[in-house]
Design an enzyme around this catalytic site. Structure first.
Site, PDB file in Angstrom:
ATOM      1  CG  PHE A 118       2.802  43.288  14.704  1.00 52.43           C
ATOM      2  CD1 PHE A 118       2.995  43.841  13.447  1.00 52.43           C
ATOM      3  CD2 PHE A 118       3.839  42.572  15.281  1.00 52.43           C
ATOM      4  CE1 PHE A 118       4.215  43.686  12.778  1.00 52.43           C
ATOM      5  CE2 PHE A 118       5.045  42.408  14.621  1.00 52.43           C
ATOM      6  CZ  PHE A 118       5.225  42.968  13.361  1.00 52.43           C
ATOM      7  CD  GLN A 230       3.389  51.096   6.625  1.00 53.73           C
ATOM      8  OE1 GLN A 230       3.683  49.939   6.391  1.00 53.73           O
ATOM      9  NE2 GLN A 230       2.379  51.437   7.402  1.00 53.73           N
ATOM     10  CG  HIS A 232       9.259  49.682   8.662  1.00 55.05           C
ATOM     11  ND1 HIS A 232      10.107  49.785   9.749  1.00 55.05           N
ATOM     12  CD2 HIS A 232       8.493  48.597   8.888  1.00 55.05           C
ATOM     13  CE1 HIS A 232       9.845  48.796  10.583  1.00 55.05           C
ATOM     14  NE2 HIS A 232       8.881  48.058  10.090  1.00 55.05           N
ATOM     15  CG  LEU A 246      11.873  45.367   7.781  1.00 54.28           C
ATOM     16  CD1 LEU A 246      11.243  46.751   7.868  1.00 54.28           C
ATOM     17  CD2 LEU A 246      10.831  44.360   7.303  1.00 54.28           C
ATOM     18  CD  GLU A 249       5.321  47.524  14.031  1.00 53.85           C
ATOM     19  OE1 GLU A 249       5.449  48.171  12.976  1.00 53.85           O
ATOM     20  OE2 GLU A 249       4.213  47.189  14.486  1.00 53.85           O
ATOM     21  NE  ARG A 280       4.918  48.761  10.465  1.00 55.40           N
ATOM     22  CZ  ARG A 280       4.935  47.713   9.663  1.00 55.40           C
ATOM     23  NH1 ARG A 280       4.688  47.877   8.366  1.00 55.40           N
ATOM     24  NH2 ARG A 280       5.185  46.521  10.115  1.00 55.40           N
ATOM     25  CG  HIS A 344       7.786  48.706   4.529  1.00 56.21           C
ATOM     26  ND1 HIS A 344       8.649  47.674   4.282  1.00 56.21           N
ATOM     27  CD2 HIS A 344       6.766  48.174   5.262  1.00 56.21           C
ATOM     28  CE1 HIS A 344       8.175  46.564   4.832  1.00 56.21           C
ATOM     29  NE2 HIS A 344       7.042  46.838   5.431  1.00 56.21           N
ATOM     30  NE  ARG A 378       1.367  47.002   4.583  1.00 56.28           N
ATOM     31  CZ  ARG A 378       2.191  46.402   5.425  1.00 56.28           C
ATOM     32  NH1 ARG A 378       1.704  45.722   6.433  1.00 56.28           N
ATOM     33  NH2 ARG A 378       3.498  46.476   5.259  1.00 56.28           N
TER      34      ARG A 378
END
Lengths: 542, 489
Positions: A118, A230, A232, A246, A249, A280, A344, A378
């Site tokens: 990730f 954040q 996204h 969403l 990712e 991100r 996000h 994050r």
């Protein structure tokens, strides 16, 4: 003489996402625990919507040291190192709890918990349950909660904390009929989640209104890094009402390509080494720039294309994406998706100690409402781990706190009742105020910020917060409280964004020139409370 | 943007004795979902409208409502003009908000054993499809068994199966499921079709739990009798009168006129032994329309009464016998008339031949138009035809050529899943409800396309209950009579 019912307990948990439910389960080992939620437990909040995964060091070739470094680097070195240390050390232990309680995570062929790579991590340590990891966790936690002795108050909206002097002694809430309930507790845990619903385009559920930030601030707690939002990079763009939904990712993880309207893989201009798999904040800024500079699609996004992948790969690895886009008329096996950045997660929040204590005696915080764990940005997969690690700690340390004398301040309750009466006598439509707030925040406190826009936005937000919003009936009082909380949370974001005169992680100040990188910044946390606000200064090179 | 008009059911417990409908006209964006219509009403017209919502993306189950009678997630269902929006079929708290907690509380939780026994990869893979449930309660809203018995319902059974598969659970889930009404399920599959996550509760939970129950000796005695009969005679009912196959007494039936198609006929126990006249009528209709029919003698019970009740011991023998019977004759298309047999051959068998229901055969090849008959009919959708095979339009297309049709809601008659033999009171209660719907819609005649439905509904209504082939044949007879009169005059 006090209105309504009074409940008395040892630990009161406010919020029923991953952190709140975990905290309640833990606290119930130590005494009477009440969990209060403005939704049906397990249905509200963002944990149940989470798709990505849960980061934990499980393999010999991985180490907590590496996870620690990845998190700090991802956070632009604004994280509290002690909190990060705890996160990476205890994430595997909390995963063990979930497995013991029946969580159905994906397994490898050798019957181990499967992990995938990730963003921003040097080892594939993201545990997952298909593409519904959050739902898997919530299902497991709620089942465990059902077998515990926690008392549940569902569809009760907490509107403020109760205080006795400096200490928090519980909360005041509205039940679904709009009647007041007083909840007294020896310790209170805020686990109310995030608040990016203050933005027009957001991934959040309808609960993501930032109530915990507002309630904590009003009670006198200190919040840090509230400017750290954040965005996204990939949210849906079409149709209008689906904006912000969403797009995981994992789509880029499977090989999805980002293209502008000229058909170019534009990430080459922003991060040629990592391309689509950059962090991100970088990808979000790249996409926003492409759109702003006129290279976006007709609907205001960029293309995310998986048509070069085999149909089978899409059907087995991205089934939820396939299903969701099909429902909205796009077959991602044949056509590219259109995506754009979406608000996000809030990295900032109530300042906590490693024991999840806030700056107010009697008040704990955990999960997204707490600040310091993720710094300025994050990593994907760290939030779900955060809910379990700090949820458990908040429950444990709140549970271990002694009893206190809980004398309710009748004047405080009267002030609340007066505020509620003013809603009943109000004139402005709260939905209208909410929509104006969301639009103005998206325009003036979004990805790219400058002092002029932030000041203008703050002024508008302050005006909106004085609107005489109206509750048509008692049942509408909760909505009005929430709109007020959204205005307050928005003002905290704007004020903090003005205070941090640097670009760091997710926060970009276009009107500020700087020559240093994140590791060499002279600044620490921004802090904001009823009595002061500012930014921590560090010695150079610390 | 576009303008939509919708009807919403309102109920305020503080003010109203009963619910009522309000009509609203609102402007929404292109592509708006039902949820956005509700938002538009709430935000711009009436903030007292109460409804639940949270994730907005089909993941939390909060916003389940009924749109035009069918449960959906409001956030995923596209909004259309003139829809009716109502709460789920549960106790209503206010407007579209129903009381979920009593039902949610009946769903079991995992009881961890003290010593952790880890699942394997294959345990995990078996459990996963059952795990997608978001507890929206759409399935509960449509379950007919829950309306007339104390059955805990589809998602509760799903959870019992999920727990039964998990080595970490220390409960005895098979016993729990049996006590919670496992055998009350009629296998109507309304739950599966209503499920936004497409969880196959009937085959993956109910039938599997019944198979586990069978291994523990919990199968209902009456079901065990049926299995014994199939094992001994190859049929699930006893012979009480000449069977269809005895009456036809031929293996190949040539049509009148040129052969347009050839089908093997899988008759099924019920048409063969309880309703042979309907099957004979079907043969006449097929003959009249150029379809050659081959009826292999060796065919036996399709096995559905065993599969639905979890008694799988000699199922493979039945399957082989049936497949061989048609395969030996090089038949490439097998036609079923019984909805249950058809669903079983299509879904529970792997056949080398294509399986088609008689309604599919007749509409594929087209029928000679019959004369119209002067009565008003309603059509009862057999569950195993509507949901088991996805066949809804073809029977209606055929019926409309003969009579006027009035619709009634498509709800199980109550005789499937072993319920008619195992829990006759429940079957009767559901049968009575069909009779009420029949009365409400004002039809003179009930038409169906499944022997269980025809047999069971006939026992509860005074209106004639006819198979679709019987009605078509009556139309042909009327046509011939008219022509005869013409010639005569």
């Amino acid at each position: 003489m006090l209105a309504g019912e009074v409940i008395d307990c040892h630990v009161l948990v406010i919020g029923s996402g991953g952190a709140g439910v975990r905290a309640a389960i833990e606290a119930s080992k130590y005494g009477d625990t009440v969990l209060v939620s403005k939704t049906i437990i397990g249905k509200g909040g963002c944990t149940t919507m989470a798709e990505g995964g849960y980061n934990a060091v499980l393999r010999e070739q991985d180490s907590c040291g590496i996870h620690f470094e990845d998190t700090l680097k991802g956070g632009a070195y604004l994280n509290d190192p002690e909190l990060v240390h705890i996160l990476v050390k205890e994430a595997p232990l909390r995963m063990g709890d979930l497995i013991h309680w029946g969580a159905v995570f994906d397994f490898t062929d050798t019957d181990e918990i499967a992990q995938r790579p990730f963003g921003g991590q040097r080892f594939p340590r993201t545990c997952y349950a298909g593409d519904r990891t959050g739902h898997e966790m919530m299902t497991t936690l709620v089942e465990r909660l059902d077998s515990s002795k926690v008392s549940l108050l569902q569809e009760f909206t907490v509107i403020d904390l109760l205080k006795s002097g400096e200490s928090v002694i519980g909360a005041i809430a509205l039940d679904e009929r709009g009647d007041i309930v007083l909840l007294k507790a020896n310790s209170t845990i805020l686990a109310t989640g995030g608040g990016t619903k203050v933005y027009d385009i957001s991934t959040n559920s309808s609960s993501g209104t930032g109530d915990g930030f507002a309630i904590g601030y009003r009670a006198g707690a200190e919040l840090i890094d509230m400017e750290m939002i954040q965005f996204h990079p990939t949210g849906a763009v079409f149709p209008y009402d689906a904006r912000g939904r969403l797009v995981t990712e994992a789509v880029r993880g499977e090989g999805g390509l980002l293209l502008n309207n000229l058909g170019e893989r534009f990430m080459k201009q922003y991060d040629p080494e990592r391309m689509e798999l950059s962090t991100r904040d970088v990808v979000a800024r790249a996409i926003a720039t492409e759109i702003q500079d006129g290279r976006g699609t007709k609907n205001g996004g960029v293309y995310l294309d998986v048509t070069h992948l085999s149909r089978e790969q899409i059907e087995t690895r991205l089934p939820v994406m396939l299903e969701q886009f099909l429902k909205f008329g796009v077959d991602i096996r044949e056509k590219p998706m259109e995506v754009a950045p979406t608000a996000h997660h809030i990295m900032g929040g109530l300042r906590i100690t490693p024991e999840c204590r806030t700056t107010l005696p009697g008040l704990f915080a955990c999960g997204e409402v707490a600040g310091g764990v993720h710094g300025a940005n994050r990593l994907g997969g760290n939030a779900l781990a955060d809910t379990q690690v700090f949820g458990k700690r908040a429950g444990e340390f709140a549970g271990k706190t002694e009893k206190r004398v809980k004398k309710v301040n009748e004047e405080q309750v009267k002030q609340q009742l007066d505020l509620l009466d003013s809603f009943l006598a109000g004139s402005d439509n709260p939905a209208g105020i909410r929509k104006q707030l969301q639009k103005v925040m998206w325009q003036g406190a979004g990805i790219f910020r400058n002092a002029a826009d932030l000041n203008k936005t703050l002024e508008t937000v302050n005006n909106l917060s004085t609107a005489k919003i109206r509750a048509e009936t008692l049942r509408n009082l909760a909505d009005c409280s929430i709109v007020k909380n959204m205005c307050l949370t928005s003002s905290l974001i704007c004020r903090s964004a003005l205070i941090r005169k640097e670009s760091r992680g997710a926060h970009v100040r276009r009107d500020v020139k700087q020559t240093y990188d994140a590791q060499h910044s002279p600044f620490g946390h921004t802090y904001i409370s009823q009595i002061h606000d500012g930014i921590e200064q560090k010695g150079a090179g610390t | 943007m576009k303008t939509l008009t919708v009807r919403v059911r309102r109920f305020d417990p503080d003010k109203d004795k009963e619910s009522h409908y309000e009509t609203y006209t609102v402007k929404v964006n292109e592509g708006a979902r039902v949820l956005h219509v509700l938002h538009a009403i709430h935000d711009t017209m009436d903030s007292t409208l109460a409804y639940r919502h949270s994730c907005g993306s089909g993941q939390c189950g909060s916003c389940a409502v009924r749109v035009n009678g069918e449960p959906v997630l409001a956030c995923m269902e596209e909004a259309q003009n003139n829809i009716t929006i109502e709460p789920l079929n549960l106790s209503v708290k206010k407007d579209l908000v129903v009381d979920l907690l009593p039902t949610l509380e009946t769903i079991s939780s995992l009881k961890p054993s003290d010593a952790l026994k880890m699942p394997t990869r294959s345990d995990i893979d078996m459990i996963k499809p059952l795990r997608d449930c978001i507890e929206c309660l759409c399935c509960v809203s449509v379950c007919p068994a829950m309306d007339v018995t104390k059955f805990l319902g589809p998602t509760a059974m799903r959870q019992e199966m999920r727990l039964a598969l998990d080595p970490r659970d220390s409960g005895d889930r098979v016993v729990d499921a049996v006590n919670e009404g496992l055998f009350t399920c009629t296998s109507c599959q309304a739950c599966w079709k209503a499920c936004p996550k497409n969880i196959e509760i009937p085959s993956k939970a109910i039938e599997k739990l019944r198979a586990l129950a069978n291994r523990r000796g919990f199968t209902l005695p009456r079901h065990q009798e049926v299995a014994a009969l199939v094992k001994e005679t190859g049929r699930s009912v006893t012979r009480i009168e000449p069977t269809f196959m005895e009456l036809v007494n031929a293996e190949v039936i040539e049509p009148k006129g040129p052969v347009r198609a050839t089908v093997g006929f899988f008759v099924g126990c019920m048409y063969n032994m309880r309703l042979p006249t309907a099957a004979l009528d079907a043969i006449e209709v097929l003959k009249r329309n150029g379809i050659r029919v081959i009826i292999p003698k060796e065919q036996v019970c399709c096995g559905s009464p065993l599969i639905r009740t979890g008694q799988l011991a000699f199922l493979d023998t039945l399957k082989k016998r049936n497949i061989d019977a048609f395969q030996f004759r090089n038949i490439d298309t097998v036609m079923t008339m019984c909805a249950g047999c058809g669903s079983t051959l299509k879904n529970d068998y792997k056949t080398p031949f294509v399986v088609m229901d008689i309604n599919e055969v007749l509409t594929k090849y087209g029928i000679e138009p019959p004369a119209r008959l002067p009565f008003k009919a309603t059509y009862h959708d057999p569950c195993h035809l509507l949901r088991g095979q996805g066949i809804r339009e073809q029977p209606r297309q055929l019926i409309l050529q003969v009579v006027d049709l009035v619709e009634m809601p498509s709800i199980c008659c109550g005789s499937g899943g072993g319920v008619k033999s195992g829990i006759p009171d429940e079957a009767a209660a559901l049968g009575k409800r069909r009779a009420e719907e029949i009365k409400k819609c004002g039809a003179d005649v009930v038409i169906s396309s499944c022997p269980f439905c025809e047999f069971h509904i006939a026992g509860h209504t005074d209106k004639p209950v006819k198979n679709i082939a019987t009605v078509l044949l009556e139309g042909y007879m009327e046509k011939d009579r008219k022509k005869g009169n013409l010639i005569a005059s």
